[in-house]
Design an enzyme around this catalytic site. Structure first.
Site, short mmCIF file in Angstrom:
data_model
loop_
_atom_site.label_atom_id
_atom_site.label_comp_id
_atom_site.label_asym_id
_atom_site.label_seq_id
_atom_site.Cartn_x
_atom_site.Cartn_y
_atom_site.Cartn_z
N THR A 1 0.81 -1.22 0.00
CA THR A 1 0.00 0.00 0.00
C THR A 1 0.85 1.27 0.00
O THR A 1 1.90 1.32 0.63
CB THR A 1 -0.81 0.00 1.32
OG1 THR A 1 -1.44 -1.25 1.45
CG2 THR A 1 -1.79 1.13 1.39
N GLY B 1 -9.40 -4.78 2.71
CA GLY B 1 -8.30 -4.75 3.66
C GLY B 1 -8.45 -3.59 4.61
O GLY B 1 -9.55 -3.04 4.80
N1 GLY Z 1 -2.70 -3.29 3.50
C1 GLY Z 1 -3.38 -3.56 2.32
C2 GLY Z 1 -4.31 -4.69 2.37
O1 GLY Z 1 -4.16 -5.58 3.18
O2 GLY Z 1 -5.23 -4.71 1.58
#
Ligand code: GLY
Length: 326
Positions: A185, A215
Protein backbone atom coordinates in the site's frame (compact mmCIF):
# COMPACT_ATOMS: atom_id res chain seq x y z
CA UNK A 1 21.96 7.99 12.65
CA UNK A 2 22.74 11.24 10.83
CA UNK A 3 21.67 14.64 12.10
CA UNK A 4 18.93 15.02 9.57
CA UNK A 5 17.39 11.74 10.58
CA UNK A 6 17.69 12.66 14.23
CA UNK A 7 15.90 15.92 13.52
CA UNK A 8 13.15 14.16 11.67
CA UNK A 9 12.60 11.64 14.40
CA UNK A 10 12.77 14.09 17.27
CA UNK A 11 12.10 17.72 16.64
CA UNK A 12 13.70 18.63 19.95
CA UNK A 13 10.26 19.34 21.36
CA UNK A 14 9.80 15.83 22.58
CA UNK A 15 7.87 16.52 25.73
CA UNK A 16 4.16 16.15 26.18
CA UNK A 17 3.87 19.90 26.66
CA UNK A 18 5.44 20.41 23.27
CA UNK A 19 2.52 18.54 21.78
CA UNK A 20 0.37 21.49 22.78
CA UNK A 21 -2.38 19.22 24.05
CA UNK A 22 -5.01 21.35 25.80
CA UNK A 23 -5.08 19.26 28.98
CA UNK A 24 -1.32 19.42 29.19
CA UNK A 25 -1.18 23.22 28.99
CA UNK A 26 -2.55 24.53 32.27
CA UNK A 27 -1.15 27.97 31.51
CA UNK A 28 -3.55 28.38 28.56
CA UNK A 29 -3.22 27.87 24.83
CA UNK A 30 0.28 27.39 23.42
CA UNK A 31 1.57 30.34 21.38
CA UNK A 32 1.01 29.75 17.68
CA UNK A 33 4.24 28.82 15.94
CA UNK A 34 4.84 27.94 12.32
CA UNK A 35 5.25 24.18 11.97
CA UNK A 36 7.74 22.36 9.78
CA UNK A 37 5.95 21.20 6.62
CA UNK A 38 6.37 17.49 6.33
CA UNK A 39 5.14 14.45 4.35
CA UNK A 40 5.70 10.84 5.39
CA UNK A 41 4.77 7.83 3.27
CA UNK A 42 5.17 4.08 3.03
CA UNK A 43 7.82 2.27 0.98
CA UNK A 44 10.29 3.81 -1.42
CA UNK A 45 7.53 4.58 -3.94
CA UNK A 46 6.56 7.19 -1.37
CA UNK A 47 9.41 9.43 -2.52
CA UNK A 48 7.72 10.48 -5.77
CA UNK A 49 4.43 10.74 -3.91
CA UNK A 50 5.86 12.97 -1.16
CA UNK A 51 7.66 15.17 -3.66
CA UNK A 52 4.49 15.63 -5.67
CA UNK A 53 2.65 16.42 -2.44
CA UNK A 54 5.23 19.08 -1.53
CA UNK A 55 5.06 20.58 -5.06
CA UNK A 56 1.25 20.80 -4.82
CA UNK A 57 1.51 22.36 -1.34
CA UNK A 58 3.93 24.95 -2.72
CA UNK A 59 1.63 25.73 -5.60
CA UNK A 60 -1.82 25.59 -4.03
CA UNK A 61 -1.26 25.75 -0.25
CA UNK A 62 -3.90 23.03 -0.02
CA UNK A 63 -2.93 20.05 2.08
CA UNK A 64 -5.74 17.66 1.11
CA UNK A 65 -4.97 18.11 -2.60
CA UNK A 66 -1.29 17.55 -1.78
CA UNK A 67 -1.81 14.11 -0.27
CA UNK A 68 -4.35 13.20 -2.96
CA UNK A 69 -2.09 14.24 -5.84
CA UNK A 70 0.86 12.51 -4.17
CA UNK A 71 -0.74 9.07 -4.07
CA UNK A 72 -2.31 9.50 -7.52
CA UNK A 73 1.21 9.27 -8.96
CA UNK A 74 1.56 5.79 -7.49
CA UNK A 75 -1.96 4.79 -8.55
CA UNK A 76 -0.98 5.56 -12.15
CA UNK A 77 2.31 3.65 -12.09
CA UNK A 78 1.79 0.49 -14.19
CA UNK A 79 4.86 -1.15 -12.60
CA UNK A 80 3.52 -1.20 -9.02
CA UNK A 81 1.78 -4.52 -8.30
CA UNK A 82 -0.29 -3.50 -5.31
CA UNK A 83 -1.72 -0.07 -6.08
CA UNK A 84 -4.03 1.17 -8.86
CA UNK A 85 -3.06 0.53 -12.47
CA UNK A 86 -0.93 -2.62 -12.67
CA UNK A 87 -2.18 -3.90 -9.32
CA UNK A 88 -2.72 -7.66 -9.10
CA UNK A 89 -6.36 -8.79 -9.39
CA UNK A 90 -8.62 -10.80 -7.12
CA UNK A 91 -9.14 -14.52 -7.69
CA UNK A 92 -11.71 -13.82 -10.41
CA UNK A 93 -9.20 -11.76 -12.39
CA UNK A 94 -10.65 -8.35 -11.53
CA UNK A 95 -8.48 -5.56 -10.09
CA UNK A 96 -10.40 -4.06 -7.17
CA UNK A 97 -9.18 -1.02 -5.30
CA UNK A 98 -9.55 0.29 -1.75
CA UNK A 99 -8.71 3.85 -0.68
CA UNK A 100 -9.47 6.49 1.91
CA UNK A 101 -8.64 10.12 2.58
CA UNK A 102 -8.91 12.10 5.80
CA UNK A 103 -8.49 15.63 7.09
CA UNK A 104 -7.14 16.33 10.54
CA UNK A 105 -10.55 17.60 11.66
CA UNK A 106 -12.15 14.19 11.10
CA UNK A 107 -13.69 14.74 7.65
CA UNK A 108 -13.13 11.56 5.68
CA UNK A 109 -14.13 9.58 2.60
CA UNK A 110 -13.52 6.04 1.49
CA UNK A 111 -14.15 3.52 -1.28
CA UNK A 112 -13.77 -0.24 -1.25
CA UNK A 113 -13.75 -2.99 -3.88
CA UNK A 114 -13.94 -0.40 -6.65
CA UNK A 115 -13.07 -1.73 -10.10
CA UNK A 116 -11.98 -0.22 -13.42
CA UNK A 117 -11.40 3.25 -12.00
CA UNK A 118 -7.78 4.42 -11.97
CA UNK A 119 -7.94 6.87 -9.07
CA UNK A 120 -9.89 5.50 -6.11
CA UNK A 121 -8.35 8.17 -3.87
CA UNK A 122 -10.13 10.89 -5.84
CA UNK A 123 -13.39 8.97 -5.68
CA UNK A 124 -12.88 8.71 -1.89
CA UNK A 125 -12.44 12.48 -1.78
CA UNK A 126 -15.63 12.93 -3.80
CA UNK A 127 -17.48 10.66 -1.34
CA UNK A 128 -16.25 12.94 1.46
CA UNK A 129 -17.08 16.21 -0.28
CA UNK A 130 -20.18 15.39 -2.33
CA UNK A 131 -22.17 12.87 -0.30
CA UNK A 132 -23.44 12.58 3.25
CA UNK A 133 -21.59 9.28 3.61
CA UNK A 134 -18.08 8.26 4.54
CA UNK A 135 -17.75 4.97 2.67
CA UNK A 136 -19.06 3.52 -0.61
CA UNK A 137 -18.15 0.03 -1.81
CA UNK A 138 -18.52 -2.26 -4.81
CA UNK A 139 -21.11 -1.51 -7.48
CA UNK A 140 -22.40 1.52 -5.57
CA UNK A 141 -18.94 3.05 -5.43
CA UNK A 142 -18.42 2.37 -9.12
CA UNK A 143 -21.77 3.89 -10.11
CA UNK A 144 -20.97 6.96 -8.02
CA UNK A 145 -17.53 7.26 -9.66
CA UNK A 146 -18.96 7.00 -13.18
CA UNK A 147 -21.71 9.51 -12.31
CA UNK A 148 -18.99 11.89 -11.10
CA UNK A 149 -17.22 11.60 -14.47
CA UNK A 150 -14.35 9.27 -13.53
CA UNK A 151 -13.48 7.32 -16.69
CA UNK A 152 -13.77 3.54 -17.00
CA UNK A 153 -10.31 1.99 -17.39
CA UNK A 154 -8.96 -1.55 -17.61
CA UNK A 155 -6.41 -1.76 -14.78
CA UNK A 156 -4.81 -5.04 -15.84
CA UNK A 157 -1.52 -4.63 -17.71
CA UNK A 158 0.03 -7.39 -19.88
CA UNK A 159 2.29 -8.57 -17.03
CA UNK A 160 -0.51 -8.85 -14.45
CA UNK A 161 -2.79 -10.58 -16.96
CA UNK A 162 0.00 -13.11 -17.61
CA UNK A 163 0.80 -13.56 -13.89
CA UNK A 164 -2.87 -14.11 -13.12
CA UNK A 165 -3.22 -16.72 -15.91
CA UNK A 166 -0.14 -18.51 -14.56
CA UNK A 167 -1.48 -18.39 -11.00
CA UNK A 168 -4.78 -19.93 -12.17
CA UNK A 169 -2.83 -22.88 -13.57
CA UNK A 170 -1.27 -23.72 -10.21
CA UNK A 171 -2.46 -26.93 -8.63
CA UNK A 172 -3.22 -25.34 -5.30
CA UNK A 173 -4.48 -21.77 -5.54
CA UNK A 174 -2.79 -20.17 -2.55
CA UNK A 175 -2.69 -16.52 -1.57
CA UNK A 176 0.86 -15.24 -1.97
CA UNK A 177 2.68 -14.10 1.16
CA UNK A 178 2.55 -10.40 1.96
CA UNK A 179 6.00 -9.22 1.00
CA UNK A 180 7.94 -6.13 0.28
CA UNK A 181 8.66 -7.05 -3.34
CA UNK A 182 5.06 -6.06 -3.94
CA UNK A 183 5.73 -2.75 -2.20
CA UNK A 184 2.19 -2.95 -0.85
CA UNK A 185 0.00 0.00 0.00
CA UNK A 186 0.90 3.65 -0.39
CA UNK A 187 -0.11 5.61 2.67
CA UNK A 188 0.87 9.29 2.85
CA UNK A 189 0.38 11.61 5.81
CA UNK A 190 1.31 15.28 5.93
CA UNK A 191 1.35 18.47 7.91
CA UNK A 192 1.40 22.07 6.67
CA UNK A 193 2.97 25.14 8.24
CA UNK A 194 -0.21 25.84 10.22
CA UNK A 195 -0.19 22.40 11.82
CA UNK A 196 -3.09 21.18 9.67
CA UNK A 197 -2.85 17.48 8.93
CA UNK A 198 -4.24 15.16 6.24
CA UNK A 199 -3.65 11.67 4.90
CA UNK A 200 -4.40 9.36 1.98
CA UNK A 201 -4.10 5.62 1.58
CA UNK A 202 -4.70 3.49 -1.53
CA UNK A 203 -4.13 -0.13 -2.62
CA UNK A 204 -5.27 -3.01 -4.78
CA UNK A 205 -4.94 -5.16 -1.68
CA UNK A 206 -3.86 -8.75 -1.30
CA UNK A 207 -3.14 -10.36 -4.66
CA UNK A 208 -5.73 -13.01 -5.68
CA UNK A 209 -7.96 -12.24 -2.69
CA UNK A 210 -11.56 -13.39 -2.59
CA UNK A 211 -13.89 -11.03 -4.48
CA UNK A 212 -15.42 -8.64 -1.97
CA UNK A 213 -12.48 -8.78 0.45
CA UNK A 214 -11.60 -5.40 1.95
CA UNK A 215 -8.30 -4.75 3.66
CA UNK A 216 -7.36 -2.07 6.15
CA UNK A 217 -6.71 0.64 3.57
CA UNK A 218 -10.27 1.93 3.08
CA UNK A 219 -11.12 1.71 6.78
CA UNK A 220 -10.77 4.91 8.76
CA UNK A 221 -8.88 4.02 11.94
CA UNK A 222 -7.32 0.87 10.47
CA UNK A 223 -5.26 1.85 7.40
CA UNK A 224 -5.33 5.59 8.10
CA UNK A 225 -6.21 7.90 10.95
CA UNK A 226 -5.62 11.63 11.24
CA UNK A 227 -6.45 13.87 14.17
CA UNK A 228 -4.46 17.07 14.14
CA UNK A 229 -4.92 17.42 17.91
CA UNK A 230 -2.58 14.42 18.26
CA UNK A 231 -1.12 13.19 14.97
CA UNK A 232 -1.54 10.95 11.96
CA UNK A 233 -0.72 7.36 11.10
CA UNK A 234 -1.02 5.07 8.11
CA UNK A 235 -0.32 1.39 7.57
CA UNK A 236 0.85 -1.20 5.13
CA UNK A 237 0.95 -4.99 5.30
CA UNK A 238 -1.64 -7.65 5.97
CA UNK A 239 -4.90 -5.72 6.24
CA UNK A 240 -6.66 -8.41 8.23
CA UNK A 241 -4.16 -8.07 11.08
CA UNK A 242 -4.27 -4.27 11.02
CA UNK A 243 -8.08 -4.10 11.08
CA UNK A 244 -8.22 -6.41 14.07
CA UNK A 245 -6.33 -3.98 16.28
CA UNK A 246 -7.79 -0.77 14.72
CA UNK A 247 -4.12 -0.09 14.01
CA UNK A 248 -3.82 3.54 12.98
CA UNK A 249 -6.34 4.76 15.52
CA UNK A 250 -4.28 2.98 18.15
CA UNK A 251 -1.06 4.64 16.99
CA UNK A 252 -2.60 8.12 17.06
CA UNK A 253 -4.14 7.58 20.49
CA UNK A 254 -0.81 6.38 21.87
CA UNK A 255 0.85 9.54 20.53
CA UNK A 256 -1.91 11.58 22.15
CA UNK A 257 -0.85 10.04 25.44
CA UNK A 258 2.71 11.19 24.81
CA UNK A 259 4.36 8.23 23.11
CA UNK A 260 6.89 8.93 20.38
CA UNK A 261 5.88 7.97 16.81
CA UNK A 262 8.40 5.09 16.79
CA UNK A 263 7.16 3.73 20.13
CA UNK A 264 3.50 4.06 19.15
CA UNK A 265 4.12 2.18 15.88
CA UNK A 266 6.15 -0.44 17.73
CA UNK A 267 3.33 -1.00 20.23
CA UNK A 268 0.84 -1.55 17.37
CA UNK A 269 3.16 -4.04 15.67
CA UNK A 270 3.81 -5.82 18.96
CA UNK A 271 0.09 -6.15 19.58
CA UNK A 272 -0.37 -7.70 16.14
CA UNK A 273 2.46 -10.11 16.73
CA UNK A 274 1.01 -11.10 20.11
CA UNK A 275 -2.62 -11.44 19.06
CA UNK A 276 -2.30 -12.95 15.64
CA UNK A 277 -0.18 -16.01 16.05
CA UNK A 278 -2.63 -17.82 13.77
CA UNK A 279 -1.04 -16.11 10.76
CA UNK A 280 1.92 -18.14 9.72
CA UNK A 281 5.16 -16.22 9.71
CA UNK A 282 5.30 -16.19 5.89
CA UNK A 283 2.03 -14.33 5.50
CA UNK A 284 2.35 -11.76 8.21
CA UNK A 285 3.85 -8.36 7.64
CA UNK A 286 2.47 -5.21 9.26
CA UNK A 287 4.01 -1.75 9.09
CA UNK A 288 3.04 1.63 10.50
CA UNK A 289 4.29 5.16 10.02
CA UNK A 290 3.32 8.11 12.18
CA UNK A 291 3.60 11.89 12.29
CA UNK A 292 3.05 13.48 15.67
CA UNK A 293 1.55 16.91 16.14
CA UNK A 294 4.96 18.31 17.09
CA UNK A 295 6.38 17.26 13.70
CA UNK A 296 8.33 14.23 14.87
CA UNK A 297 8.00 11.13 12.68
CA UNK A 298 8.59 7.42 13.07
CA UNK A 299 7.78 3.99 11.76
CA UNK A 300 8.00 0.34 12.73
CA UNK A 301 7.38 -2.98 11.05
CA UNK A 302 6.85 -6.52 12.15
CA UNK A 303 9.41 -7.91 9.73
CA UNK A 304 12.62 -6.53 8.34
CA UNK A 305 12.52 -4.74 5.00
CA UNK A 306 9.98 -1.96 5.44
CA UNK A 307 11.06 1.49 4.33
CA UNK A 308 9.36 4.83 4.62
CA UNK A 309 10.08 8.26 3.20
CA UNK A 310 10.14 11.64 4.91
CA UNK A 311 10.07 14.84 2.87
CA UNK A 312 10.38 18.38 4.17
CA UNK A 313 11.53 21.67 2.67
CA UNK A 314 15.13 20.39 2.59
CA UNK A 315 14.34 17.28 0.54
CA UNK A 316 13.51 13.60 0.96
CA UNK A 317 15.06 10.82 2.97
CA UNK A 318 14.28 7.11 2.65
CA UNK A 319 14.52 5.44 6.07
CA UNK A 320 14.79 1.77 7.02
CA UNK A 321 12.17 1.13 9.66
CA UNK A 322 13.15 -0.69 12.84
CA UNK A 323 11.44 -4.08 13.10
CA UNK A 324 10.50 -6.79 15.57
CA UNK A 325 11.80 -9.81 13.73
CA UNK A 326 13.72 -10.88 10.63
N1 GLY B 1 -2.70 -3.29 3.50
C1 GLY B 1 -3.38 -3.56 2.32
C2 GLY B 1 -4.31 -4.69 2.37
O1 GLY B 1 -4.16 -5.58 3.18
O2 GLY B 1 -5.23 -4.71 1.58
Amino acid sequence: MNSRRRFLKNSGLGTMAALGLPYLSPGGPMPQQKKARRFVSTWSHGKVANEMAMAVLNEKSELLSSVEEGVRIVESDPDGRSVGLGGLPDNSGRVTLDACIMRGNGASGSVGALHNIEHPISVARAVMEKTQHVMLVGDGARKFALDQGFPNKDLLVPETRRDYENWKKEEELKLPPINHENHDTIGLIGMDENGKMAGACTTSGWAYKMPGRLGDSPIIGAGLFVDEEAGAATASGLGESIIQIAGCHLVVELMRQGMSPDDACKEAVTRISRKHSKWNKESLQACFIALRRDGSVGGYSLKKGFQYVVTDDEGSEILDAPYLTK
